[in-house]
Design a protein around this motif. Sequence first.
Motif, short mmCIF file in Angstrom:
data_model
loop_
_atom_site.label_atom_id
_atom_site.label_comp_id
_atom_site.label_asym_id
_atom_site.label_seq_id
_atom_site.Cartn_x
_atom_site.Cartn_y
_atom_site.Cartn_z
N GLN A 22 -12.00 3.81 10.70
CA GLN A 22 -11.59 3.13 9.48
C GLN A 22 -11.26 4.21 8.44
OE1 GLN A 22 -11.38 -0.30 9.50
NE2 GLN A 22 -11.89 -0.03 11.67
N ALA A 23 -11.06 3.79 7.20
CA ALA A 23 -10.75 4.75 6.14
C ALA A 23 -11.85 5.82 6.07
CB ALA A 23 -10.63 4.04 4.80
N THR A 80 0.30 5.33 0.59
CA THR A 80 -0.73 6.25 1.07
C THR A 80 -0.12 7.43 1.80
OG1 THR A 80 -2.79 6.37 2.35
CG2 THR A 80 -1.01 5.08 3.30
N ILE A 90 0.84 -1.19 0.00
CA ILE A 90 0.00 0.00 0.00
C ILE A 90 0.87 1.25 0.00
CG2 ILE A 90 -1.74 1.32 1.27
CD1 ILE A 90 -2.84 -1.28 0.20
N GLN A 144 1.75 -2.99 11.80
CA GLN A 144 2.24 -3.06 10.44
C GLN A 144 3.71 -2.64 10.41
OE1 GLN A 144 -0.01 -4.27 8.23
NE2 GLN A 144 -1.55 -4.28 9.88
N THR A 156 -4.02 7.09 8.47
CA THR A 156 -3.69 6.97 7.07
C THR A 156 -4.90 7.30 6.20
OG1 THR A 156 -4.33 4.63 6.84
CG2 THR A 156 -2.10 5.11 7.66
N LEU A 179 -3.95 3.17 11.99
CA LEU A 179 -3.09 1.98 12.00
C LEU A 179 -1.91 2.22 12.93
CD1 LEU A 179 -2.85 1.03 8.20
CD2 LEU A 179 -4.16 -0.17 9.96
N ALA A 222 -4.00 -7.54 7.33
CA ALA A 222 -5.15 -7.28 8.19
C ALA A 222 -5.09 -8.06 9.49
CB ALA A 222 -6.43 -7.61 7.43
N TYR A 242 -9.56 12.56 6.92
CA TYR A 242 -8.13 12.69 6.68
C TYR A 242 -7.80 14.05 6.06
CZ TYR A 242 -3.40 12.15 5.14
OH TYR A 242 -2.05 12.37 4.97
N TYR A 279 0.47 -4.21 3.90
CA TYR A 279 -0.67 -4.29 4.79
C TYR A 279 -1.10 -5.74 5.01
CZ TYR A 279 -5.37 -3.80 6.71
OH TYR A 279 -6.48 -3.91 7.50
N SER A 336 -5.66 5.80 3.39
CA SER A 336 -6.20 4.59 2.75
C SER A 336 -6.90 3.65 3.72
CB SER A 336 -5.08 3.82 2.05
OG SER A 336 -4.12 3.37 2.99
N HIS A 337 -6.41 3.57 4.98
CA HIS A 337 -6.92 2.58 5.92
C HIS A 337 -7.34 3.15 7.27
CE1 HIS A 337 -5.08 -0.08 2.95
NE2 HIS A 337 -5.69 -1.10 3.52
#
Length: 245
Positions: free
Chosen positions: A109-110, A5, A3, A70, A26, A32, A65, A115, A63, A28-29
Amino acid sequence: MLIKTNAIVLNSLKYGESQLIVDLFTESHGRLSFMQRIPRTSRSGVKKQFFQPLTLLNIEFDYRASQKLQHIKEASVAWPFVSLPFDALKLSIALFVAEFTSYCTRSEQANPSLYLFIENSVRWLDACERGFTNFHIIYMLHLTRFIGFYPNLDDEDTDTGCNTYFDMRAGSFVKHVPVHSDFLRPDEARKIRLIMRLNYTTMRLLSLSRSERNRIVEVILQYYRLHQPAFPDMKSLPVLQQLFG
């Protein structure tokens, strides 16, 4: 899955002699956490100074899950700060905002809109030369728009009323005293409604005393605690209260 991002640093904690546990928001996700080894050589692509609060990064990571932590493969600074780390007042705001955002986004979450709001806010603070003493107040209130409990400002009947209360449980302005104790009386309710209509550009028009500013921050934190259970005490708050009182 590899990923790439954008990411915002919220917190970092030293782990052992050469590792950091880093919390990032992030694009994208969402939220994290990373276990990041910091090589001692200056030629490494991932440097310790990348993980100061609110640093804006471009990162690449694999990434997984199933993993709680990470690992960043590559990182670079997306927005080199021109003033934020070097101005004591801005830095105190940054530390408060990073801690506050860390608590608010623990399960996010994303959320691209959230963001973008945080990133644009950080860039604005870094670029602003003066008139930023109310930044954290505007930030805290407007962040509610993206995490689900933005106060209702649509009731025209209570918009200019002198006897309007703010029901903090319902997140709305009402004409009558709520049946519970989590509300603001008309004088404070009007002030919150006014601040909600300001933005970073217009907030310089709002003049607040030390006690007023500290009281507003306390009210906003109380509002968050009502809507986000287990919201902890802010460790960076006393410093901010002293500097911006």
